[in-house]
Design a protein around this motif. Structure first.
Motif, PDB file in Angstrom:
ATOM      1  N   HIS A 135      21.428  16.655   6.996  1.00 51.63           N
ATOM      2  CA  HIS A 135      21.939  17.469   8.105  1.00 51.63           C
ATOM      3  C   HIS A 135      20.808  17.885   9.041  1.00 51.63           C
ATOM      4  CE1 HIS A 135      25.008  17.981   4.947  1.00 51.63           C
ATOM      5  NE2 HIS A 135      25.867  18.109   5.938  1.00 51.63           N
ATOM      6  N   SER A 136      21.155  18.020  10.313  1.00 50.62           N
ATOM      7  CA  SER A 136      20.196  18.484  11.309  1.00 50.62           C
ATOM      8  C   SER A 136      20.934  19.342  12.333  1.00 50.62           C
ATOM      9  CB  SER A 136      19.521  17.292  12.001  1.00 50.62           C
ATOM     10  OG  SER A 136      18.701  17.737  13.066  1.00 50.62           O
ATOM     11  N   HIS A 137      20.261  20.356  12.847  1.00 54.84           N
ATOM     12  CA  HIS A 137      20.897  21.219  13.851  1.00 54.84           C
ATOM     13  C   HIS A 137      21.072  20.484  15.184  1.00 54.84           C
ATOM     14  CE1 HIS A 137      16.594  21.596  14.720  1.00 54.84           C
ATOM     15  NE2 HIS A 137      16.957  21.897  15.941  1.00 54.84           N
ATOM     16  N   GLN A 138      20.314  19.384  15.373  1.00 50.91           N
ATOM     17  CA  GLN A 138      20.461  18.540  16.555  1.00 50.91           C
ATOM     18  C   GLN A 138      20.571  17.095  16.083  1.00 50.91           C
ATOM     19  OE1 GLN A 138      17.537  18.742  19.918  1.00 50.91           O
ATOM     20  NE2 GLN A 138      17.271  16.564  19.454  1.00 50.91           N
ATOM     21  N   PHE A 139      21.576  16.393  16.568  1.00 45.61           N
ATOM     22  CA  PHE A 139      21.728  14.991  16.182  1.00 45.61           C
ATOM     23  C   PHE A 139      22.426  14.255  17.322  1.00 45.61           C
ATOM     24  CE2 PHE A 139      25.166  17.555  14.557  1.00 45.61           C
ATOM     25  CZ  PHE A 139      26.325  16.818  14.801  1.00 45.61           C
TER      26      PHE A 139
ATOM     27  N   ARG B 283      24.585  21.848  16.394  1.00 47.60           N
ATOM     28  CA  ARG B 283      25.371  22.706  15.514  1.00 47.60           C
ATOM     29  C   ARG B 283      24.423  23.546  14.667  1.00 47.60           C
ATOM     30  NH1 ARG B 283      30.167  18.519  13.457  1.00 47.60           N
ATOM     31  NH2 ARG B 283      30.775  17.854  15.559  1.00 47.60           N
ATOM     32  N   ARG B 284      24.863  24.697  14.273  1.00 39.43           N
ATOM     33  CA  ARG B 284      23.998  25.603  13.503  1.00 39.43           C
ATOM     34  C   ARG B 284      24.016  25.228  12.024  1.00 39.43           C
ATOM     35  NH1 ARG B 284      25.472  31.621  15.173  1.00 39.43           N
ATOM     36  NH2 ARG B 284      23.907  32.003  13.545  1.00 39.43           N
ATOM     37  N   ASP B 285      23.627  23.989  11.757  1.00 35.23           N
ATOM     38  CA  ASP B 285      23.500  23.521  10.375  1.00 35.23           C
ATOM     39  C   ASP B 285      22.121  23.848   9.835  1.00 35.23           C
ATOM     40  OD1 ASP B 285      25.995  22.437   9.945  1.00 35.23           O
ATOM     41  OD2 ASP B 285      25.474  20.475  10.745  1.00 35.23           O
ATOM     42  N   THR B 286      22.030  24.019   8.536  1.00 30.98           N
ATOM     43  CA  THR B 286      20.733  24.165   7.876  1.00 30.98           C
ATOM     44  C   THR B 286      20.139  22.781   7.670  1.00 30.98           C
ATOM     45  OG1 THR B 286      21.471  26.156   6.730  1.00 30.98           O
ATOM     46  CG2 THR B 286      19.538  25.014   5.835  1.00 30.98           C
ATOM     47  N   ASP B 287      18.948  22.549   8.216  1.00 33.87           N
ATOM     48  CA  ASP B 287      18.331  21.230   8.117  1.00 33.87           C
ATOM     49  C   ASP B 287      18.035  20.875   6.663  1.00 33.87           C
ATOM     50  OD1 ASP B 287      18.460  21.383  10.818  1.00 33.87           O
ATOM     51  OD2 ASP B 287      16.339  21.028  11.209  1.00 33.87           O
ATOM     52  N   ASP B 288      18.478  19.690   6.267  1.00 34.47           N
ATOM     53  CA  ASP B 288      18.137  19.157   4.945  1.00 34.47           C
ATOM     54  C   ASP B 288      18.110  17.641   5.054  1.00 34.47           C
ATOM     55  OD1 ASP B 288      20.795  18.272   4.879  1.00 34.47           O
ATOM     56  OD2 ASP B 288      21.469  19.971   3.688  1.00 34.47           O
ATOM     57  N   ALA B 289      18.188  16.939   3.933  1.00 39.56           N
ATOM     58  CA  ALA B 289      18.027  15.484   3.949  1.00 39.56           C
ATOM     59  C   ALA B 289      19.143  14.772   4.704  1.00 39.56           C
ATOM     60  CB  ALA B 289      17.951  14.951   2.521  1.00 39.56           C
TER      61      ALA B 289
END
Length: 349
Positions: free
Chosen positions: A211-215, A203-209
């Motif tokens: 969230h990840s664009h790939q999981f 998903r086109r999430d912004t990586d942070d603590a």
């Protein structure tokens, strides 16, 4: 001269012998610590002493014995090291030295969590579908969205914005398409469908603590006759207790997902729950979404919702690993820092 003085003199004499170059350690051991050694001879003379004197002499005797044994061990190690160094100096290669033990690999912590989940559901009679043919990571818009009751103009698509290759081909946002493919092939005359679909999603999430664009995701589906919310709750309770412990509980809260009706958010208790735990003292944390499969989804996959019912759920192994092991940043799982990953090395090497 008292027996304690004798013992102290024996300790000094033993140390003097051990300080000599090329001393025979076995001779020193026998002379001082043997059954007929000097310490034993002194201790045999205690028979005429009072109880308090015997206690004092015995204590000093043990101390002297331990001191001599420690000096013997140290001298033995020093002689062995000197002999080895002399041998290494004389030989170019010492083939008798132990080789360097190779460091064995270990399953990644996320794979360990996924294996636990898969093992649990296999024990419940589910099938695991994760092969590239039936579980492709590059999907069509039809299977990824439309078959999940998300037509092209549905606003819920915004929550799952992903990477498009063409207008109709994309990297899957969930492993739900695997359920549709499985339903197309399933023969209900042989019984209900019970399956889980583990795999990577994008998903086109912004990586942070958090969230990840790939999981990773493990979606589950059960389709059969007379499937109810009670079946769903029992299934989810069993996997939560498998991962976090038998004394943890779950609660279901009403929610909304396009592909289930009714839909629920599932919370697991942060702490163990006992008979003495008051409901207001339970701390909950949200871990997954689930619900009864929407009739439209069953219809699009060729299943009559009047005859069959179903429940579905989606687990996040990455989030579960964070909760189980207290990891505060999801990015740690993907940085390949061996110092971090070795914490979960179950081989112990």
């Amino acid at each position: 001269m008292t027996l304690i003085d004798d013992l102290n003199q024996i300790a000094q004499a033993a140390q003097a012998d051990l300080d000599q170059e090329g001393v025979d350690l076995e001779q020193v051991r026998v002379a001082y610590l043997g059954k007929k050694g000097k310490i034993t001879q002194v201790l045999k003379s205690m028979k005429d002493l009072s109880v308090d004197e015997k206690k004092a002499v015995g204590q000093v005797g043990n101390q002297v014995r331990e001191a001599i044994q420690t000096s013997l061990d140290e001298k033995k190690e020093a002689q062995a090291a000197a002999a080895l160094n002399a041998k290494l100096a004389a030989e170019t290669i010492d083939v008798t030295l132990p080789g360097t033990k190779p460091k064995l690999g270990n399953r990644h912590v996320l794979q360990q969590i996924m294996d636990e989940i898969e093992g649990h559901f296999l024990g419940l009679g589910y099938q695991v579908i994760d092969d590239p043919v039936d579980s492709p990571e590059v999907e069509t818009d039809e299977y990824n969205f439309e078959r999940e009751n998300l037509p092209k103009d549905h606003p819920a698509r915004d929550m799952q914005d992903t990477f498009y290759i063409t207008p109709e081909i994309l990297l899957r946002t969930q492993t739900s398409p695997v359920q549709s493919r499985a339903l197309e092939k399933h023969d209900f005359s042989k019984g209900p469908l019970k399956m889980i679909a583990p795999g990577k999603v994008y998903r086109r999430d912004t990586d942070d603590a958090t969230h990840s664009h790939q999981f990773h995701q493990v979606e589950g589906l059960v389709v059969g006759k007379n499937i109810t919310m009670a079946d769903l709750k029992g299934t989810l309770l069993s996997i939560m207790q498998e991962l976090f412990g038998e004394k943890h509980q779950i609660r279901l809260r009403p929610s909304y997902f396009p592909f289930t009706e009714p839909s629920v958010e599932v919370d697991v208790s942060w702490d163990e729950v006992t008979e003495d735990t008051k409901p207001e003292d339970i701390r909950w944390i949200e871990v997954l979404g689930a619900g009864m499969t929407h009739p439209n989804v069953l219809k699009m996959d060729g299943v009559d919702p009047e005859e069959y019912s179903a429940f579905a759920f989606g687990l996040g192994p990455d989030r579960f690993a964070m909760l189980k092991y207290g990891v505060e940043d999801i990015r740690q799982f993907y940085l390949n820092d061996v110092r971090f990953l070795d914490q979960f090395n179950k081989r112990g090497n």
